[in-house]
Design a protein around this motif. Structure first.
Motif, PDB file in Angstrom:
ATOM      1  N   ILE A  27       0.830  -1.209   0.000  1.00 21.37           N
ATOM      2  CA  ILE A  27       0.000   0.000   0.000  1.00 21.37           C
ATOM      3  C   ILE A  27       0.862   1.256   0.000  1.00 21.37           C
ATOM      4  O   ILE A  27       0.529   2.261  -0.636  1.00 21.37           O
ATOM      5  N   LYS A  28       1.987   1.218   0.732  1.00 24.34           N
ATOM      6  CA  LYS A  28       2.854   2.389   0.845  1.00 24.34           C
ATOM      7  C   LYS A  28       3.904   2.471  -0.270  1.00 24.34           C
ATOM      8  O   LYS A  28       4.724   3.383  -0.277  1.00 24.34           O
ATOM      9  N   LYS A  29       3.861   1.525  -1.183  1.00 24.79           N
ATOM     10  CA  LYS A  29       4.831   1.514  -2.270  1.00 24.79           C
ATOM     11  C   LYS A  29       4.718   2.782  -3.106  1.00 24.79           C
ATOM     12  O   LYS A  29       3.621   3.201  -3.480  1.00 24.79           O
ATOM     13  N   LYS A  30       5.854   3.399  -3.401  1.00 20.87           N
ATOM     14  CA  LYS A  30       5.850   4.644  -4.156  1.00 20.87           C
ATOM     15  C   LYS A  30       5.557   4.373  -5.633  1.00 20.87           C
ATOM     16  O   LYS A  30       5.888   3.326  -6.171  1.00 20.87           O
ATOM     17  N   GLY A  31       4.968   5.376  -6.272  1.00 17.08           N
ATOM     18  CA  GLY A  31       4.682   5.263  -7.694  1.00 17.08           C
ATOM     19  C   GLY A  31       3.190   5.330  -7.965  1.00 17.08           C
ATOM     20  O   GLY A  31       2.376   4.937  -7.132  1.00 17.08           O
ATOM     21  N   ASN A  32       2.841   5.822  -9.147  1.00 18.15           N
ATOM     22  CA  ASN A  32       1.436   5.943  -9.535  1.00 18.15           C
ATOM     23  C   ASN A  32       1.181   5.296 -10.891  1.00 18.15           C
ATOM     24  O   ASN A  32       0.280   5.715 -11.629  1.00 18.15           O
ATOM     25  N   THR A  33       1.978   4.293 -11.237  1.00 15.34           N
ATOM     26  CA  THR A  33       1.734   3.577 -12.476  1.00 15.34           C
ATOM     27  C   THR A  33       0.488   2.711 -12.322  1.00 15.34           C
ATOM     28  O   THR A  33       0.034   2.438 -11.205  1.00 15.34           O
ATOM     29  N   ALA A  34      -0.048   2.257 -13.447  1.00 15.39           N
ATOM     30  CA  ALA A  34      -1.251   1.428 -13.408  1.00 15.39           C
ATOM     31  C   ALA A  34      -1.005   0.148 -12.618  1.00 15.39           C
ATOM     32  O   ALA A  34      -1.882  -0.323 -11.891  1.00 15.39           O
ATOM     33  N   THR A  35       0.203  -0.399 -12.747  1.00 14.46           N
ATOM     34  CA  THR A  35       0.531  -1.638 -12.035  1.00 14.46           C
ATOM     35  C   THR A  35       0.535  -1.429 -10.528  1.00 14.46           C
ATOM     36  O   THR A  35      -0.033  -2.222  -9.773  1.00 14.46           O
ATOM     37  N   ILE A  37      -0.923   0.993  -8.801  1.00 15.43           N
ATOM     38  CA  ILE A  37      -2.276   1.304  -8.339  1.00 15.43           C
ATOM     39  C   ILE A  37      -3.106   0.031  -8.220  1.00 15.43           C
ATOM     40  O   ILE A  37      -3.861  -0.150  -7.253  1.00 15.43           O
ATOM     41  N   LYS A  38      -2.966  -0.863  -9.197  1.00 16.45           N
ATOM     42  CA  LYS A  38      -3.701  -2.129  -9.151  1.00 16.45           C
ATOM     43  C   LYS A  38      -3.254  -2.973  -7.970  1.00 16.45           C
ATOM     44  O   LYS A  38      -4.085  -3.619  -7.307  1.00 16.45           O
ATOM     45  N   GLN A  39      -1.955  -2.980  -7.673  1.00 24.77           N
ATOM     46  CA  GLN A  39      -1.447  -3.734  -6.531  1.00 24.77           C
ATOM     47  C   GLN A  39      -2.017  -3.193  -5.227  1.00 24.77           C
ATOM     48  O   GLN A  39      -2.356  -3.962  -4.324  1.00 24.77           O
ATOM     49  N   ARG A  40      -2.115  -1.856  -5.133  1.00 24.95           N
ATOM     50  CA  ARG A  40      -2.687  -1.263  -3.924  1.00 24.95           C
ATOM     51  C   ARG A  40      -4.152  -1.669  -3.760  1.00 24.95           C
ATOM     52  O   ARG A  40      -4.599  -2.006  -2.657  1.00 24.95           O
ATOM     53  N   GLU A  41      -4.903  -1.631  -4.862  1.00 19.69           N
ATOM     54  CA  GLU A  41      -6.315  -1.999  -4.795  1.00 19.69           C
ATOM     55  C   GLU A  41      -6.473  -3.453  -4.353  1.00 19.69           C
ATOM     56  O   GLU A  41      -7.346  -3.779  -3.547  1.00 19.69           O
ATOM     57  N   LYS A  42      -5.603  -4.329  -4.871  1.00 17.58           N
ATOM     58  CA  LYS A  42      -5.669  -5.740  -4.479  1.00 17.58           C
ATOM     59  C   LYS A  42      -5.335  -5.904  -3.007  1.00 17.58           C
ATOM     60  O   LYS A  42      -5.915  -6.759  -2.319  1.00 17.58           O
ATOM     61  N   ALA A  43      -4.401  -5.098  -2.510  1.00 19.15           N
ATOM     62  CA  ALA A  43      -4.036  -5.164  -1.092  1.00 19.15           C
ATOM     63  C   ALA A  43      -5.217  -4.743  -0.213  1.00 19.15           C
ATOM     64  O   ALA A  43      -5.542  -5.401   0.778  1.00 19.15           O
ATOM     65  N   TRP A  44      -5.869  -3.632  -0.589  1.00 15.92           N
ATOM     66  CA  TRP A  44      -7.048  -3.198   0.166  1.00 15.92           C
ATOM     67  C   TRP A  44      -8.158  -4.235   0.073  1.00 15.92           C
ATOM     68  O   TRP A  44      -8.873  -4.497   1.049  1.00 15.92           O
ATOM     69  N   GLN A  45      -8.308  -4.844  -1.110  1.00 13.58           N
ATOM     70  CA  GLN A  45      -9.343  -5.862  -1.289  1.00 13.58           C
ATOM     71  C   GLN A  45      -9.077  -7.075  -0.414  1.00 13.58           C
ATOM     72  O   GLN A  45     -10.012  -7.701   0.107  1.00 13.58           O
ATOM     73  N   SER A  46      -7.789  -7.424  -0.239  1.00 11.08           N
ATOM     74  CA  SER A  46      -7.453  -8.569   0.613  1.00 11.08           C
ATOM     75  C   SER A  46      -7.886  -8.320   2.058  1.00 11.08           C
ATOM     76  O   SER A  46      -8.298  -9.241   2.764  1.00 11.08           O
ATOM     77  N   ILE A  47      -7.794  -7.053   2.496  1.00 10.04           N
ATOM     78  CA  ILE A  47      -8.243  -6.703   3.845  1.00 10.04           C
ATOM     79  C   ILE A  47      -9.762  -6.841   3.929  1.00 10.04           C
ATOM     80  O   ILE A  47     -10.300  -7.390   4.901  1.00 10.04           O
ATOM     81  N   ALA A  48     -10.455  -6.344   2.901  1.00 11.40           N
ATOM     82  CA  ALA A  48     -11.916  -6.459   2.877  1.00 11.40           C
ATOM     83  C   ALA A  48     -12.352  -7.922   2.868  1.00 11.40           C
ATOM     84  O   ALA A  48     -13.302  -8.310   3.565  1.00 11.40           O
ATOM     85  N   ASP A  49     -11.646  -8.754   2.105  1.00 12.90           N
ATOM     86  CA  ASP A  49     -11.973 -10.187   2.044  1.00 12.90           C
ATOM     87  C   ASP A  49     -11.813 -10.838   3.413  1.00 12.90           C
ATOM     88  O   ASP A  49     -12.620 -11.689   3.813  1.00 12.90           O
ATOM     89  N   ARG A  50     -10.770 -10.436   4.126  1.00 16.21           N
ATOM     90  CA  ARG A  50     -10.548 -11.010   5.462  1.00 16.21           C
ATOM     91  C   ARG A  50     -11.661 -10.614   6.429  1.00 16.21           C
ATOM     92  O   ARG A  50     -12.163 -11.446   7.188  1.00 16.21           O
TER      93      ARG A  50
END
Length: 231
Positions: A27-35, A37-50
Motif C-alpha cells: 500500500i505504501k509503495k511509491k509510484g502511480n503507475t497502473a501496475t 495502483i492495481k497492486q494497492r487496490e488488491k491489497a485493500w481488497q485482501s483486507i476487505a476479504d478477510r
C-alpha cells in the motif's frame, strides 16, 4: 449516490489494522503507475476479504470502505494523541482504542496527519526524553520510538510515556489473541472443507459400486437370455 458504510465494530477495526500490517509495504509503495495502483487496490481488497470472511452474517465491506476506515482510524488516533499530550489544545480526549494504538505504532517516524489547525512545535512537558516520543513541526505530527528506559516516575511526562507504552503492550496482547482466534477459525474452516471432500469421495465411491452392480446384473440377464434363445 454512494451509500454510507455500516458501522465498523471495534473487533473489525482491530482485524482491519492487523490485516493492513501484512500488506502495508504494498500500500505504501511509491509510484502511480497502473501496475502499482492495481497492486494497492488488491491489497485493500485482501483486507476487505478477510473482514468479510470473519463476519459472514455482517455487512460486506468493499476495499474503498476499508481504505476510508483506515484513514479515519489513523486520523482519530493522531488527534487524540496530540490533544492528550497537550500539543493541540483543548481538553484531553478518550484513551486510544487498540486499533488506533496500532495505527500510531505502524506510522512511527512518518508524517501521519497534516493540516491540524493551530498546530505548533511542542514538547510533552519539560522532559527531553518526552520530545523523542512525539514531535510536531508546523502542521505535521511525527510519532517516534519511546525511550528504551522510562525517566523518573516523578516527571508527569514520564508517567504519560509509561502509560502509552503500557497501552501498546496491552494492544499487542489483544492483537495476538485476535490472531489466534482468526487462525483457529481458519483451521476450523479447513477441517470442514476436508470433511466435505471426504464425504463427497465416499458418495462417489458408493455410486461407482452401484453402477458396477447394475452393469453386472445387466450382463448376467443378457447372458441368461442368450442361453434361453439357444435352446
Amino acid at each position: 449516490m454512494a451509500t454510507r458504510a455500516a458501522y465498523f465494530s471495534p473487533s473489525e477495526a482491530q482485524i482491519l489494522m492487523e490485516a493492513y500490517e501484512e500488506v502495508k509495504d504494498i500500500i505504501k509503495k511509491k509510484g502511480n503507475t497502473a501496475t502499482v495502483i492495481k497492486q494497492r487496490e488488491k491489497a485493500w481488497q485482501s483486507i476487505a476479504d478477510r473482514l468479510n470472511a470473519l463476519n459472514m452474517n455482517g455487512p460486506k465491506r468493499t476495499w474503498q470502505q476499508v481504505k476510508i476506515k483506515y484513514k479515519n482510524i489513523l486520523q482519530n488516533a493522531v488527534k487524540k494523541n496530540t490533544h492528550r499530550q497537550g500539543t493541540g489544545g483543548g481538553s484531553p480526549k478518550a484513551d486510544l482504542t487498540p486499533a488506533e494504538d496500532m495505527a500510531l505504532e505502524l506510522n512511527k517516524g512518518r508524517p501521519v496527519l497534516e493540516g491540524i489547525p493551530g498546530g505548533k512545535e511542542t514538547s510533552i512537558g519539560s522532559s527531553q526524553d518526552a520530545t523523542r516520543f512525539i514531535q510536531v513541526s508546523g502542521s505535521t505530527v511525527f510519532l517516534l520510538e519511546p525511550p528504551a528506559q522510562a525517566p523518573d516516575d516523578a516527571d508527569p511526562s514520564s508517567q504519560a510515556i509509561r502509560k502509552l507504552y503500557g497501552n501498546h503492550l496491552r494492544r499487542q496482547i489483544e492483537l495476538a489473541d485476535i490472531d489466534i482466534q482468526y487462525k483457529k477459525k481458519k483451521m476450523e474452516n479447513l477441517a470442514l472443507e476436508s470433511e466435505i471432500k471426504k464425504r463427497t469421495i465416499r458418495k462417489l465411491d458408493l455410486e461407482i459400486k452401484k453402477l458396477e452392480r447394475e452393469v453386472r446384473y445387466a450382463f448376467n440377464v443378457h447372458c441368461m437370455l442368450t442361453v434361453t434363445q439357444m435352446y
